[in-house]
Write a protein that holds these residues in place. Structure first.
Motif, PDB file in Angstrom:
ATOM      1  N   HIS A  73     -10.973  78.359  30.559  1.00 16.92           N
ATOM      2  CA  HIS A  73     -11.277  77.599  29.341  1.00 16.92           C
ATOM      3  C   HIS A  73     -10.008  77.316  28.529  1.00 16.92           C
ATOM      4  O   HIS A  73      -9.911  76.296  27.866  1.00 16.92           O
ATOM      5  N   VAL A  76      -8.174  74.278  29.833  1.00 16.31           N
ATOM      6  CA  VAL A  76      -8.766  73.021  29.353  1.00 16.31           C
ATOM      7  C   VAL A  76      -8.210  72.687  27.972  1.00 16.31           C
ATOM      8  O   VAL A  76      -7.840  71.545  27.694  1.00 16.31           O
ATOM      9  N   HIS A 105     -16.311  70.714  24.161  1.00  9.71           N
ATOM     10  CA  HIS A 105     -15.508  71.913  24.420  1.00  9.71           C
ATOM     11  C   HIS A 105     -14.198  71.588  25.131  1.00  9.71           C
ATOM     12  O   HIS A 105     -13.579  72.454  25.713  1.00  9.71           O
ATOM     13  N   GLN A 155     -13.148  65.071  28.465  1.00 12.61           N
ATOM     14  CA  GLN A 155     -12.524  66.259  27.892  1.00 12.61           C
ATOM     15  C   GLN A 155     -11.257  65.961  27.113  1.00 12.61           C
ATOM     16  O   GLN A 155     -10.708  66.847  26.469  1.00 12.61           O
TER      17      GLN A 155
ATOM     18  N   ARG B 162     -22.842  73.239  18.813  1.00  7.08           N
ATOM     19  CA  ARG B 162     -21.871  73.344  19.915  1.00  7.08           C
ATOM     20  C   ARG B 162     -22.127  74.602  20.717  1.00  7.08           C
ATOM     21  O   ARG B 162     -22.060  74.611  21.930  1.00  7.08           O
ATOM     22  N   ALA B 166     -23.053  75.277  24.684  1.00 14.44           N
ATOM     23  CA  ALA B 166     -22.262  76.188  25.511  1.00 14.44           C
ATOM     24  C   ALA B 166     -23.165  77.215  26.198  1.00 14.44           C
ATOM     25  O   ALA B 166     -23.044  77.463  27.401  1.00 14.44           O
ATOM     26  N   ALA B 169     -25.048  75.647  29.008  1.00 14.00           N
ATOM     27  CA  ALA B 169     -24.178  75.404  30.162  1.00 14.00           C
ATOM     28  C   ALA B 169     -23.913  76.711  30.918  1.00 14.00           C
ATOM     29  O   ALA B 169     -23.954  76.743  32.155  1.00 14.00           O
ATOM     30  N   VAL B 175     -19.407  79.094  36.148  1.00 17.12           N
ATOM     31  CA  VAL B 175     -18.072  78.646  36.555  1.00 17.12           C
ATOM     32  C   VAL B 175     -17.807  77.241  36.026  1.00 17.12           C
ATOM     33  O   VAL B 175     -16.748  76.962  35.442  1.00 17.12           O
ATOM     34  N   ALA B 176     -18.793  76.365  36.198  1.00 13.90           N
ATOM     35  CA  ALA B 176     -18.628  75.000  35.695  1.00 13.90           C
ATOM     36  C   ALA B 176     -18.452  75.022  34.177  1.00 13.90           C
ATOM     37  O   ALA B 176     -17.653  74.265  33.616  1.00 13.90           O
ATOM     38  N   ALA B 177     -19.178  75.911  33.500  1.00 13.84           N
ATOM     39  CA  ALA B 177     -19.054  76.019  32.043  1.00 13.84           C
ATOM     40  C   ALA B 177     -17.628  76.407  31.659  1.00 13.84           C
ATOM     41  O   ALA B 177     -17.035  75.811  30.759  1.00 13.84           O
ATOM     42  N   ALA B 178     -17.078  77.397  32.367  1.00 16.47           N
ATOM     43  CA  ALA B 178     -15.715  77.850  32.051  1.00 16.47           C
ATOM     44  C   ALA B 178     -14.709  76.731  32.296  1.00 16.47           C
ATOM     45  O   ALA B 178     -13.759  76.565  31.531  1.00 16.47           O
ATOM     46  N   THR B 179     -14.922  75.939  33.360  1.00 18.27           N
ATOM     47  CA  THR B 179     -13.926  74.917  33.688  1.00 18.27           C
ATOM     48  C   THR B 179     -14.104  73.641  32.853  1.00 18.27           C
ATOM     49  O   THR B 179     -13.340  72.701  33.028  1.00 18.27           O
ATOM     50  N   ILE B 180     -15.104  73.582  31.966  1.00 20.82           N
ATOM     51  CA  ILE B 180     -15.080  72.494  30.984  1.00 20.82           C
ATOM     52  C   ILE B 180     -14.641  73.038  29.617  1.00 20.82           C
ATOM     53  O   ILE B 180     -14.827  72.375  28.594  1.00 20.82           O
ATOM     54  N   GLY B 181     -14.083  74.232  29.602  1.00 21.07           N
ATOM     55  CA  GLY B 181     -13.460  74.706  28.368  1.00 21.07           C
ATOM     56  C   GLY B 181     -14.273  75.685  27.545  1.00 21.07           C
ATOM     57  O   GLY B 181     -13.946  75.950  26.387  1.00 21.07           O
ATOM     58  N   ILE B 182     -15.345  76.220  28.127  1.00 22.93           N
ATOM     59  CA  ILE B 182     -16.193  77.145  27.368  1.00 22.93           C
ATOM     60  C   ILE B 182     -15.750  78.590  27.602  1.00 22.93           C
ATOM     61  O   ILE B 182     -15.622  79.026  28.745  1.00 22.93           O
ATOM     62  N   ASN B 183     -15.526  79.308  26.511  1.00 21.91           N
ATOM     63  CA  ASN B 183     -15.139  80.716  26.592  1.00 21.91           C
ATOM     64  C   ASN B 183     -16.411  81.529  26.849  1.00 21.91           C
ATOM     65  O   ASN B 183     -17.051  82.033  25.919  1.00 21.91           O
ATOM     66  N   TYR B 187     -18.857  83.801  24.100  1.00 26.82           N
ATOM     67  CA  TYR B 187     -20.190  83.344  23.694  1.00 26.82           C
ATOM     68  C   TYR B 187     -21.262  84.362  24.065  1.00 26.82           C
ATOM     69  O   TYR B 187     -22.230  84.556  23.338  1.00 26.82           O
TER      70      TYR B 187
END
Ligand code: ATP
Ligand code: MG
Lengths: 243, 302
Positions: A73, A76, A105, A155, B162, B166, B169, B175-183, B187
């Motif tokens: 994250h 990103v 995000h 993004q 938001r 998150a 997701a 994994v997909a959540a983490a790779t779009i920027g979600i910590n 959370y």
């Protein structure tokens, strides 16, 4: 200074060496193509750069920061995004919100409202706007690929990895997606495209990296690559004829 | 004769009011559980937070003399802290390991409550009665309804923020959540903290307005039902939406009360277990999901 500097990255899965000391540099605003046969390690390279797994050795710098062991994250937020070769949509969200959650995000933290606005624009660009209110389950494979592209673009990152984003597309659809990618590139976004279809990548890439068996076989301008004897022998020769 | 009728109807009225209060309490508890469940973490030990809330409320008001209304809201902070700690560990575990880990915490909570060292505060195996709740009994129902509505609003607000996107997701593909920027880890910790607070609030309400007694079995040990009620109510009603959870609680909570008095607790759990199996097989979205589908199909036919 390079935007991305991958040096000597090794990644093993048990006994299998998926990446065997790979080094790749990507300059700001460049459009780089990565080609290579099945199992060459192209997707693994994206996964390692994105932080899905950490490399066994080697180092990665992005925009002057060491990202080798940074959680995904945070990469990103620094400005890297990617698409998945096998689409991975959030099945419990509508198409619009799949893109919106990525915008929310992404590199910048956006409100739900702002993110949905951006999502609408991007769906328009990739010509998926008419599917905005559907769930991913009812999309075709090519629509799912467009959704992947839309999410990565939403993004707001500096560097976007496209893992076979145009696979399965033909004719007008292929041309449309390529023109979207070129436009995004013209707007200043750095793009790394992984492709199987050679014609696609040789026409638009400024630099080509050829991977075989977890190693970088060659690197150079498309004209150099297509005349490189090693590349032709080990890879292009077979494939070139079939494309 | 008339006096007898009035007395009986008053008793029935009181009983119905009592049930209505437990519906509010268990709605809060079930919503709290489903917040975590809808983030992909199935907790089998939420009674830990419920019991911590009831003990904290009782100890704060009885031993430290804190105003009871304040104790009702301050006590659950202990549940929130426990939730953050549990979320820190559960967030690093996958699937059924989370269930095992959380389940294993409840006998530990029980052991602490009955331990000699803590007996001066907890009353040991016997438990203790907190002072009578300071609010007039006549407004318990509207008061608990207000808290239930506030909890609903909290859940609704989270889901449409938001953070809600998150969580959804993460639930779908971590994994997909983490790779779009979600910590994802952060959370998960936060949502466990919120869930811990709300579960503890339900526990505090339970002792102040219903049981009026605090017992170590609230920890879900040896009586596991304190862990299972929110799971049954949420899943059978439809855990994806606050409305589904409400429906589940309204239908099942009175049945719980009935079953407890008529056939006994353990048998009630079996009944709910079978009901849960039937609902999951027939309609994975719970009863609420089924109702929604039914009306959608009907409106399309017109
Ligand atoms: N998570 C994993 N666990 C074990 N082996 C893996 C994993 N991911 C990739 N591999 C293996 O690593 C090698 C490289 O795979 P990778 O997916 O990177 O190839 P690729 O170049 O993307 O191929 P394709 O063109 O088929 O997409 C393959 O042998 C693959 O089976
Ligand atoms: Mg691949």
């Amino acid at each position: 200074m390079n935007l991305l500097n991958v040096s000597n990255v090794v990644k093993r899965f048990g006994g299998l060496v998926a990446l065997n000391g790979v080094s790749v540099q990507v300059d700001r605003h460049e459009l780089v193509g990565i080609i290579g046969p099945n199992g060459a390690g192209k997707t693994t390279l994206v996964n390692v750069i994105m932080g899905i797994y950490y490399p066994d050795s080697g180092r990665m710098m992005f925009n002057g920061r060491d990202i080798t062991r940074m959680p995904p994250h945070r990469r990103v937020k620094l400005g890297i995004s990617r698409t998945y070769q096998v689409p991975r949509p959030f099945s419990n969200m509508r198409v619009l919100d799949n893109v919106a959650v990525a915008a929310m995000h992404g590199a910048k933290e956006l409100s739900v409202g702002e993110a949905r606005g951006i999502a609408r624009d991007i769906l328009e660009r990739v010509r998926l706007a008419d599917k905005a209110n559907l769930y991913p389950l009812s999309l075709s494979v090519t629509e799912l690929r467009k959704l992947e592209l839309a999410r990565a673009l939403a993004q707001g990152t500096k560097l976007v990895f496209l893992d076979e984003a145009s696979a399965g597309l033909t004719g007008d659809e292929l041309r449309e997606i390529l023109s979207v990618i070129e436009k995004i590139h013209d707007e200043g976004i750095t793009i790394v495209m992984i492709e199987h279809v050679m014609k696609v990548i040789f026409n638009i890439a400024e630099k080509i990296v050829v991977m075989v068996n977890g190693e970088k076989l060659a690197e150079g301008k498309p004209t150099e690559i297509s005349s490189d004897a090693r590349v032709i022998e080990s890879y292009l020769g077979r494939r070139w004829a079939s494309v | 004769m008339t006096i007898a009728v009035i007395l009986v109807s008053m008793m029935i009225g009181k009983y119905a009011e009592m049930i209505a209060i437990t519906i509010m309490i268990f709605y809060i508890y079930s919503l709290a559980w489903s917040l975590v469940a809808n983030t992909g973490m199935i907790s089998l030990g939420h009674a830990l937070f419920f019991a911590l809330g009831s003990y904290a409320y009782g100890i704060f008001s009885l031993i430290y003399g804190i105003n009871m209304i304040s104790a009702l809201f301050i006590g659950p902070i202990i549940g929130a802290l426990a939730g953050l700690a549990v979320g820190f560990i559960a967030g690093r575990l996958r699937d059924w390991y989370i269930g095992m880990f959380t389940f294993a915490l409840t006998p530990a909570g029980y052991a602490l409550a009955v331990s000699d060292q803590l007996k001066p505060w907890t009353g040991g195996a016997v438990g203790f009665a907190p002072p009578a709740f300071s609010l007039s009994m006549s407004i318990w129902l509207p008061f608990s309804a207000l808290l239930a509505f506030a909890t609903y609003m909290i859940v609704f607000t989270i889901q449409n923020s938001r953070m809600g996107f998150a969580l959804s997701a993460i639930n779908d593909d971590e994994v997909a959540a983490a790779t779009i920027g979600i910590n994802t880890r952060l959370y998960k910790i936060i949502i466990f903290g919120i869930s811990g607070y709300l579960s503890a609030l339900a526990g505090a309400m339970f002792v102040s307005m219903y049981s009026r007694y605090i017992s170590p079995e609230f920890f879900g040990y040896p009586d596991v039902s304190y862990n299972l009620w929110p799971i049954f109510y949420s899943i059978i009603g439809g855990m994806g939406t606050p409305e589904g959870v409400l429906l589940g609680t309204i239908i099942l909570d009175p049945l719980t009360e009935l079953a407890r008095t008529v056939i006994g607790g353990p048998l009630a759990l079996v009944t709910f277990g079978v009901l849960l199996a039937v609902v999951i097989i027939k309609t994975p979205g719970g009863i609420y999901g089924y109702v929604i589908k039914y009306f959608e199909a009907k409106s399309q036919m017109r």
